[in-house]
Design an enzyme around this catalytic site. Structure first.
Site, PDB file in Angstrom:
ATOM      1  N   TRP A 249       1.401  -0.839  -0.071  1.00  0.00           N
ATOM      2  CA  TRP A 249      -0.188   0.172  -0.106  1.00  0.00           C
ATOM      3  C   TRP A 249       1.111   1.129  -0.156  1.00  0.00           C
ATOM      4  O   TRP A 249       1.682   1.690   1.311  1.00  0.00           O
ATOM      5  CB  TRP A 249      -0.655  -0.034   1.663  1.00  0.00           C
ATOM      6  CG  TRP A 249      -1.486   0.781   1.335  1.00  0.00           C
ATOM      7  CD1 TRP A 249      -1.500   1.500   2.819  1.00  0.00           C
ATOM      8  CD2 TRP A 249      -2.482   2.051   0.730  1.00  0.00           C
ATOM      9  NE1 TRP A 249      -2.347   3.211   2.538  1.00  0.00           N
ATOM     10  CE2 TRP A 249      -3.015   3.093   1.684  1.00  0.00           C
ATOM     11  CE3 TRP A 249      -2.829   1.794  -0.243  1.00  0.00           C
ATOM     12  CZ2 TRP A 249      -4.052   3.786   1.194  1.00  0.00           C
ATOM     13  CZ3 TRP A 249      -4.085   2.301  -0.778  1.00  0.00           C
ATOM     14  CH2 TRP A 249      -4.409   3.062  -0.180  1.00  0.00           C
TER      15      TRP A 249
ATOM     16  N   SER B 212       1.296   4.384   0.376  1.00  0.00           N
ATOM     17  CA  SER B 212       0.552   4.894   1.387  1.00  0.00           C
ATOM     18  C   SER B 212       0.608   6.575   1.162  1.00  0.00           C
ATOM     19  O   SER B 212       1.800   7.114   2.045  1.00  0.00           O
ATOM     20  CB  SER B 212       0.384   4.646   2.883  1.00  0.00           C
ATOM     21  OG  SER B 212       0.034   5.568   4.011  1.00  0.00           O
ATOM     22  N   GLY B 213      -0.175   7.562   1.392  1.00  0.00           N
ATOM     23  CA  GLY B 213      -0.246   8.692   1.384  1.00  0.00           C
ATOM     24  C   GLY B 213       0.142   9.231   2.580  1.00  0.00           C
ATOM     25  O   GLY B 213       1.081  10.337   2.802  1.00  0.00           O
ATOM     26  N   PHE B 214      -0.512   8.743   3.479  1.00  0.00           N
ATOM     27  CA  PHE B 214      -0.216   9.637   4.997  1.00  0.00           C
ATOM     28  C   PHE B 214       1.120   8.842   5.272  1.00  0.00           C
ATOM     29  O   PHE B 214       1.930   9.801   5.806  1.00  0.00           O
ATOM     30  CB  PHE B 214      -1.482   8.314   6.014  1.00  0.00           C
ATOM     31  CG  PHE B 214      -1.006   8.767   7.446  1.00  0.00           C
ATOM     32  CD1 PHE B 214      -1.331   9.802   7.733  1.00  0.00           C
ATOM     33  CD2 PHE B 214       0.097   8.045   7.706  1.00  0.00           C
ATOM     34  CE1 PHE B 214      -1.338   9.478   9.642  1.00  0.00           C
ATOM     35  CE2 PHE B 214       0.252   7.847   9.547  1.00  0.00           C
ATOM     36  CZ  PHE B 214      -0.422   9.266   9.914  1.00  0.00           C
TER      37      PHE B 214
ATOM     38  N   ASP C 174      -0.628  14.815   6.205  1.00  0.00           N
ATOM     39  CA  ASP C 174      -1.283  14.108   4.730  1.00  0.00           C
ATOM     40  C   ASP C 174      -2.782  15.312   4.404  1.00  0.00           C
ATOM     41  O   ASP C 174      -3.442  15.022   4.790  1.00  0.00           O
ATOM     42  CB  ASP C 174      -1.705  12.495   5.271  1.00  0.00           C
ATOM     43  CG  ASP C 174      -2.150  11.909   4.502  1.00  0.00           C
ATOM     44  OD1 ASP C 174      -2.182  12.491   2.818  1.00  0.00           O
ATOM     45  OD2 ASP C 174      -3.634  10.975   4.350  1.00  0.00           O
TER      46      ASP C 174
ATOM     47  N   ASP D  22      -2.107   5.007  -3.761  1.00  0.00           N
ATOM     48  CA  ASP D  22      -2.600   5.700  -3.013  1.00  0.00           C
ATOM     49  C   ASP D  22      -2.747   7.269  -3.701  1.00  0.00           C
ATOM     50  O   ASP D  22      -1.308   7.826  -2.943  1.00  0.00           O
ATOM     51  CB  ASP D  22      -2.692   5.920  -1.668  1.00  0.00           C
ATOM     52  CG  ASP D  22      -2.923   7.025  -0.283  1.00  0.00           C
ATOM     53  OD1 ASP D  22      -4.697   7.860  -1.313  1.00  0.00           O
ATOM     54  OD2 ASP D  22      -3.451   7.441   0.471  1.00  0.00           O
TER      55      ASP D  22
ATOM     56  N   ARG E 175     -12.879   5.242  -3.038  1.00  0.00           N
ATOM     57  CA  ARG E 175     -12.840   4.939  -2.599  1.00  0.00           C
ATOM     58  C   ARG E 175     -13.517   5.851  -1.804  1.00  0.00           C
ATOM     59  O   ARG E 175     -13.715   7.332  -2.258  1.00  0.00           O
ATOM     60  CB  ARG E 175     -11.259   5.177  -1.925  1.00  0.00           C
ATOM     61  CG  ARG E 175     -11.221   5.651  -0.169  1.00  0.00           C
ATOM     62  CD  ARG E 175     -10.357   5.884   0.449  1.00  0.00           C
ATOM     63  NE  ARG E 175      -9.785   7.137   1.089  1.00  0.00           N
ATOM     64  CZ  ARG E 175      -8.496   7.072   2.089  1.00  0.00           C
ATOM     65  NH1 ARG E 175      -7.684   6.250   1.409  1.00  0.00           N
ATOM     66  NH2 ARG E 175      -8.925   7.342   3.194  1.00  0.00           N
TER      67      ARG E 175
ATOM     68  N   HIS F  22     -14.222   3.069   3.382  1.00  0.00           N
ATOM     69  CA  HIS F  22     -13.034   3.943   5.353  1.00  0.00           C
ATOM     70  C   HIS F  22     -14.148   4.171   6.053  1.00  0.00           C
ATOM     71  O   HIS F  22     -15.071   4.533   6.432  1.00  0.00           O
ATOM     72  CB  HIS F  22     -12.267   5.186   4.565  1.00  0.00           C
ATOM     73  CG  HIS F  22     -10.937   5.023   5.489  1.00  0.00           C
ATOM     74  ND1 HIS F  22     -10.651   3.915   6.948  1.00  0.00           N
ATOM     75  CD2 HIS F  22     -10.127   5.871   5.557  1.00  0.00           C
ATOM     76  CE1 HIS F  22      -9.409   4.259   6.764  1.00  0.00           C
ATOM     77  NE2 HIS F  22      -9.151   5.234   6.394  1.00  0.00           N
TER      78      HIS F  22
HETATM   79  C1  SPV Z   1      -2.873   6.116   3.536  1.00  0.00           C
HETATM   80  O1  SPV Z   1      -2.674   5.334   4.491  1.00  0.00           O
HETATM   81  O2  SPV Z   1      -2.848   7.049   3.276  1.00  0.00           O
HETATM   82  C2  SPV Z   1      -4.468   6.238   3.722  1.00  0.00           C
HETATM   83  C3  SPV Z   1      -5.100   5.818   5.277  1.00  0.00           C
HETATM   84  O3  SPV Z   1      -5.040   6.860   2.971  1.00  0.00           O
HETATM   85  S1  SPV Z   1      -6.080   7.073   6.700  1.00  0.00           S
HETATM   86  O4  SPV Z   1      -4.640   7.437   6.734  1.00  0.00           O
HETATM   87  O5  SPV Z   1      -6.418   5.737   7.012  1.00  0.00           O
HETATM   88  O6  SPV Z   1      -6.843   7.722   5.165  1.00  0.00           O
HETATM   89 MG    MG Z   2      -4.024   7.955   1.728  1.00  0.00          MG
END
Ligand code: SPV
Ligand code: MG
Length: 290
Positions: free
Chosen positions: A40, A42-44, A54, A81, A155, A186
């Site tokens: 994944w 992930s943007g976060f 983020d 993401d 999403r 989510h």
């Molecule tokens: C990410 O991991 O960037 C997500 C999941 O989009 S969350 O941070 O929970 O939105």
């Molecule tokens: Mg994200």
């Protein structure tokens, strides 16, 4: 075989793709070593790695470059993401072209407006785009892919925005109709109830994707029991594990006035050499350096 095809084959054979978050090629390699099916991107996690929130601050180029490197080094299908798609449907056309060239298996695009706010923050501003606008963005994502197997995941943040189950279902149905291969729903509820209710009510054909960060009681076994779920994302466990490990190690070195105490609780230099492929460098030196 393309990465999207690989993703679809794992989904078909195992009934579930289990993806681990990563923020660097090294963390993606460790996720592969641990046996996860996918990464994944992930943007976060990447935002946190840059030390910024983020909230659409990390650029597409930064995320894309890291995503490409993670795909190359891990060898696993990468689920990218792409947040809101970096703008409107026109930006999505460009983004999907670029992410496909970077070798991703799937893109996940969310129905919030750009710039977005991270989903799990208490009291966060969660502005959504209109259903029709997001359908246009999904259609753009589908039109932009050269490989029909590139997986397009829509999403919905309807539950995150507090709009309720009916709105989440309405949006999910509309997104499937627009061509989404999977629907990610989510939730930031501390229990799985809201998500389980959504899964029970879901009447579409598209498999569901979940990110159970807020409700960690959700296990792989439970996901399989629920059915309908095709992608399970462990959303941010690489960066959180790293933060805790670095904090504890740094504090101990400061407190103990040296590195002698932490030696046995951190990876050895040889372990890191192995990850970097230094064995092969030595062999190549023998072969090629004259
Ligand atoms: C990410 O991991 O960037 C997500 C999941 O989009 S969350 O941070 O929970 O939105
Ligand atoms: Mg994200």
């Amino acid at each position: 075989m393309g990465a999207g095809t690989k993703f679809r084959e794992i989904l078909a054979s195992k009934g579930l793709v289990e993806a681990m978050a990563a923020h660097s090629p090294l963390s993606a390699m460790l996720a592969a070593e641990a046996g996860f099916d996918a990464i994944w991107a992930s943007g976060f996690e990447l935002s946190a790695m840059y030390g910024v929130p983020d909230v659409s601050i990390v650029s597409m180029t930064q995320h894309l470059d890291m995503t490409r490197a993670m795909a190359e080094r891990s060898g696993l299908p990468v689920v990218a993401d792409i947040d809101t798609g970096f703008g409107n449907a026109i930006n999505v056309l460009h983004a999907v072209d670029q992410y496909e060239r970077a070798g991703v298996a799937a893109i996940v695009m969310e129905d919030k407006s750009f710039p977005k706010v991270t989903s799990l923050i208490a009291g966060g501003r969660q502005d959504m785009v209109r259903v029709e606008e997001f359908q246009g963005k999904i259609e753009a994502a589908c039109a932009a892919r050269r490989d029909r197997d590139l997986v397009i995941v829509a999403r919905t943040e309807a539950l995150i925005a507090g709009l309720g189950q009916d709105e989440a279902l309405r949006r999910a149905r509309a997104y499937e109709q627009a061509g989404a291969d999977l629907i990610l729903v989510h939730s930031k509820q501390k229990t799985p109830d809201e998500i389980e209710a959504f899964v029970a009510a879901w009447d579409g054909k598209a498999p569901i994707a979940l990110v159970p960060t807020a409700y960690p009681q959700m296990t792989v076994a439970r996901v399989r029991e629920l059915g309908k779920i095709g992608l399970l994302i462990w959303g941010n466990h690489a960066i959180r594990a790293s933060v805790r490990a670095m904090r504890e190690t740094f504090a101990r070195i400061r407190a103990e006035g040296g590195i002698h105490g932490v030696e046995s609780s951190i990876a050895s230099v040889d372990e890191v050499f192995d990850l970097q492929g230094m064995r092969k460098v030595k062999d190549d030196e023998k072969r090629f350096l004259r």
